[in-house]
Design an enzyme around this catalytic site. Sequence first.
Site, mmCIF file in Angstrom:
data_model
loop_
_atom_site.group_PDB
_atom_site.id
_atom_site.type_symbol
_atom_site.label_atom_id
_atom_site.label_comp_id
_atom_site.label_asym_id
_atom_site.label_seq_id
_atom_site.Cartn_x
_atom_site.Cartn_y
_atom_site.Cartn_z
ATOM 1 N N TYR A 33 -13.171 20.614 7.273
ATOM 2 C CA TYR A 33 -14.053 20.780 6.551
ATOM 3 C C TYR A 33 -14.994 19.838 6.920
ATOM 4 O O TYR A 33 -15.639 18.898 6.258
ATOM 5 C CB TYR A 33 -13.777 20.540 5.252
HETATM 6 P P1 FDA Z 1 -14.724 26.748 16.011
HETATM 7 O O1 FDA Z 1 -14.474 27.576 17.305
HETATM 8 O O2 FDA Z 1 -16.277 26.329 15.471
HETATM 9 O O3 FDA Z 1 -14.091 25.297 16.472
HETATM 10 C C1 FDA Z 1 -13.902 24.201 15.559
HETATM 11 C C2 FDA Z 1 -13.619 22.978 16.326
HETATM 12 O O4 FDA Z 1 -12.346 22.975 17.090
HETATM 13 C C3 FDA Z 1 -14.594 22.543 17.232
HETATM 14 O O5 FDA Z 1 -14.776 21.313 17.585
HETATM 15 C C4 FDA Z 1 -14.305 23.122 18.520
HETATM 16 O O6 FDA Z 1 -14.837 22.676 19.717
HETATM 17 C C5 FDA Z 1 -12.752 22.984 18.598
HETATM 18 N N1 FDA Z 1 -11.864 23.922 19.274
HETATM 19 C C6 FDA Z 1 -11.967 25.523 19.038
HETATM 20 N N2 FDA Z 1 -11.169 26.007 19.910
HETATM 21 C C7 FDA Z 1 -10.574 25.286 20.625
HETATM 22 C C8 FDA Z 1 -9.768 25.281 21.626
HETATM 23 N N3 FDA Z 1 -9.059 26.276 22.212
HETATM 24 N N4 FDA Z 1 -9.318 23.998 22.161
HETATM 25 C C9 FDA Z 1 -9.870 22.847 21.950
HETATM 26 N N5 FDA Z 1 -10.536 22.712 20.711
HETATM 27 C C10 FDA Z 1 -11.044 23.763 20.176
HETATM 28 N N6 FDA Z 1 -9.791 25.729 6.752
HETATM 29 C C11 FDA Z 1 -8.529 25.848 5.935
HETATM 30 O O7 FDA Z 1 -7.940 24.903 6.291
HETATM 31 N N7 FDA Z 1 -8.366 26.862 5.158
HETATM 32 C C12 FDA Z 1 -9.250 27.976 4.991
HETATM 33 O O8 FDA Z 1 -8.800 28.872 4.070
HETATM 34 C C13 FDA Z 1 -10.351 27.982 5.391
HETATM 35 N N8 FDA Z 1 -11.384 28.785 5.142
HETATM 36 C C14 FDA Z 1 -12.434 28.881 5.858
HETATM 37 C C15 FDA Z 1 -13.575 29.980 5.680
HETATM 38 C C16 FDA Z 1 -14.882 29.881 6.330
HETATM 39 C C17 FDA Z 1 -15.809 30.750 6.116
HETATM 40 C C18 FDA Z 1 -15.219 28.839 7.283
HETATM 41 C C19 FDA Z 1 -16.503 28.742 7.719
HETATM 42 C C20 FDA Z 1 -14.274 27.861 7.214
HETATM 43 C C21 FDA Z 1 -12.906 27.999 6.911
HETATM 44 N N9 FDA Z 1 -12.174 26.725 6.998
HETATM 45 C C22 FDA Z 1 -10.887 26.900 6.288
HETATM 46 C C23 FDA Z 1 -12.240 25.718 7.926
HETATM 47 C C24 FDA Z 1 -11.886 25.976 9.437
HETATM 48 O O9 FDA Z 1 -10.564 25.981 9.250
HETATM 49 C C25 FDA Z 1 -12.343 25.220 10.321
HETATM 50 O O10 FDA Z 1 -13.761 25.268 10.457
HETATM 51 C C26 FDA Z 1 -11.868 25.394 11.766
HETATM 52 O O11 FDA Z 1 -12.069 24.271 12.634
HETATM 53 C C27 FDA Z 1 -12.458 26.691 12.582
HETATM 54 O O12 FDA Z 1 -11.748 27.197 13.649
HETATM 55 P P2 FDA Z 1 -12.757 28.025 14.751
HETATM 56 O O13 FDA Z 1 -11.751 28.290 15.843
HETATM 57 O O14 FDA Z 1 -13.039 29.241 13.797
HETATM 58 O O15 FDA Z 1 -13.833 27.145 14.846
#
Ligand code: FDA
Length: 512
Positions: free
Chosen positions: A457
């Site tokens: 978060y």
């Molecule tokens: P994103 O792609 O934006 O990446 C997030 C971060 O990780 C960035 O710093 C990115 O550069 C880095 N990153 C991404 N991929 C990478 C890779 N392959 N290698 C290295 N770094 C990488 N959390 C939770 O614990 N339980 C939940 O139920 C929810 N529910 C939820 C709902 C909604 C609508 C949102 C917007 C968010 C959540 N979250 C959550 C929070 C979520 O776990 C958090 O935002 C994660 O970082 C999202 O990962 P993404 O890959 O989608 O994001």
Amino acid sequence: WATSAHIHENFLQCLSHQVPNSNSFSKVIYTPHNSSYASILQSFIRNLRFTTPVTPKPLVIITPLQEAHIQAAIYCAKEHGMNFRVRSGGHDYEGLSYVSYEVPFVIVDLVYFQSITIDVENSTAWVQAGATIGQLYYRIAEKSKTLGFSAGVCPTVGVGGHFSGGGYGMMSRKYGIAADNIIDARLIDVNGRIHDRKSMGEDLFWAIRGGGGASFGVILAWHIKLVPVPKIVTVFTVNRTLEQNATKLVHRWQYVADKVDDNLLLRLFLRRVNSSTEDGRRTIQASFVSLFLGGVDTLVQLMQESFPELGLVREDCIEMSWIDSILYFADLSGEPLDVLLNRNTSVADYYFKGKSDYATEPISEEGLNRIWKELIAAPIETFEFLFSPFGGRISEISATETPFPHRSGTLYNLHYALVWEEKGSSEFNRHITWIRRFYSFMAPFVSMSPRSAYLNYRDLDLGVNNKGNTSYGQASIWGLKYFGVNFERLAHVKTMVDPGNFFKNEQSIPIL
Ligand code: FDA
């Protein structure tokens, strides 16, 4: 711009030298001159706060098809002084996977790294970083009715960011967070080398399971341990307003939710609603949203023993398969299961700001009444306040086992979410000012020294890195909140694996 244009040209040339004669590579490199640049950039932005005309935009977006494309992007970004962002699901609360306040920058978007291989016999899976948790849950359920995985609730969250930042969900009291169930990973380091757990070493493997991947490299895939789920689980949602005794129930919940049987996770959502009384005045509604890993008879009996005040009856409960419970908690009940494969269901049409805290002591009834008063009077329309219970497996794991330090002694996580639809800076200021004030107001009720926060978060209000290098001491302002005693070890690992601080962002781990 002349400098940017120059860097741009050199960067593109570098890419073509790194992967020569590759027709496919040139097709997945997007610059602002490409007609699909804007739609690729927007495709996984979940928050309108980061789509404004002043939001910094990348010079180049790459959607790699092969590992060699990512290696080339890292090499050329380093050579040409470009900042680097990697995006998996794009859910970062502060947009750090696709916005860099240090320009110029390139985004590597892992949208084509979505493959998932389930091994039912060994209860494991390999999942590529660009897959979503919805896709993962779907693929598991396709192969087995008695296996699942412990991770978040929103199906479009990407496994790349989510697992590397923790990953809390409805089975976390039984099985821990997602990061607790990772057994291997593939990662590209700053020198373009591809590692698995053995070759990256235990320090780096430790760091990427809760320390955030973006400080350390590009995670390509996770090898995860699947967990047993019963053929039938039971869900319920019970709503109570202040007029229906919500204060006493929320107060009592704090003594029950982290101690009750590990098969039960009782999550609590708090919203402001208009009461059903004649005057329709504002009130607070507490929603107890729960998953029980078992049948309704056992659940009702368990609730009568441990939380009789809620008055749960059979009629409140629904038995279903674990995969149907995923739809239930994502508000997708009744949809076909393959909605979980759809990455675009939650592309944002709203502005969002979130913050978090942890409770280590129950809040008194008097304290809850003060919080309700604050929320009822709040000059904003839509907020959600979410309490997620700890205890069970999460708290059995030691605080240093992974970088996620919120273990024994943590009662629950608090999540404050503010959503608005109106454009403009005055609306922005009104909402952001309120949530910051509310966060200050909550200080006496939550953990202190440090006042802890959940990395997933992400909240840049906690502090950000300087444009140059940031000292460990400066970064500790926010780092200790997310990582507690683990922050120093994270900085050691960072210094070891990325001494030039190539993988940096506004809240990346500093080098020592
Ligand atoms: P994103 O792609 O934006 O990446 C997030 C971060 O990780 C960035 O710093 C990115 O550069 C880095 N990153 C991404 N991929 C990478 C890779 N392959 N290698 C290295 N770094 C990488 N959390 C939770 O614990 N339980 C939940 O139920 C929810 N529910 C939820 C709902 C909604 C609508 C949102 C917007 C968010 C959540 N979250 C959550 C929070 C979520 O776990 C958090 O935002 C994660 O970082 C999202 O990962 P993404 O890959 O989608 O994001």
